[in-house]
Scaffold this motif. Structure first.
Motif: not given
Length: 138
Positions: A14-30, A35-42
């Motif tokens: 499924e597309p990520c709920p945030c609207g980026s157009g990326l699949p969830y595992p390639a967007c907010c999932g990490p 493996e990047l839990h709680l480490q959003a870069p921006t």
């Protein structure tokens, strides 16, 4: 131990709920539990991942990414029947070396009525990790 996804988890294709157009595992999932839990870069990535966490009803993530100074003391509850309809990021503005603002509109529906949350949110980075601090309704 990494949190498990709530029952309302987004399917991997499924597309990520945030609207980026990326699949969830390639967007907010990490950020939610990969493996990047709680480490959003921006600050914007954190804001988007927090929106997705609201969609997924992931209270643990929302609380973990809320700055301890402003984090609610009460357990996090979700409004029964609330459906999130979309997110539009209007502006991401760096306000200092470790601070930023994100202005967004989040749309939802509850009991047949549409709602818009238009907010300018403030974020800080501490020890390399972004936190939501607070926001002003616009």
């Amino acid at each position: 131990m990494k949190p498990t996804a709530p029952a309302s988890a987004t399917a991997p294709t499924e597309p990520c709920p945030c609207g980026s157009g990326l699949p969830y595992p390639a967007c907010c999932g990490p950020w939610h539990g990969g493996e990047l839990h709680l480490q959003a870069p921006t600050a914007e990535a954190l804001m988007r991942s927090r929106y997705s966490a609201y969609v997924r009803e992931d209270a643990a993530y929302l609380l973990a990414t809320w700055h301890p100074r402003t984090r609610p003391a009460e357990p996090f509850n979700f409004e029964p029947g609330l459906r999130w309809l979309g997110l539009e990021v209007k502006q991401h503005r760096i306000t200092g070396a470790d601070s930023a603002e994100v202005t967004f509109v989040a749309r939802s529906k509850l009991g047949g009525r549409a709602h818009r949350l238009h907010e300018r949110s403030r974020f800080v980075r501490e020890d390399g990790r972004w936190f939501y601090v607070d926001g002003d309704l616009l």
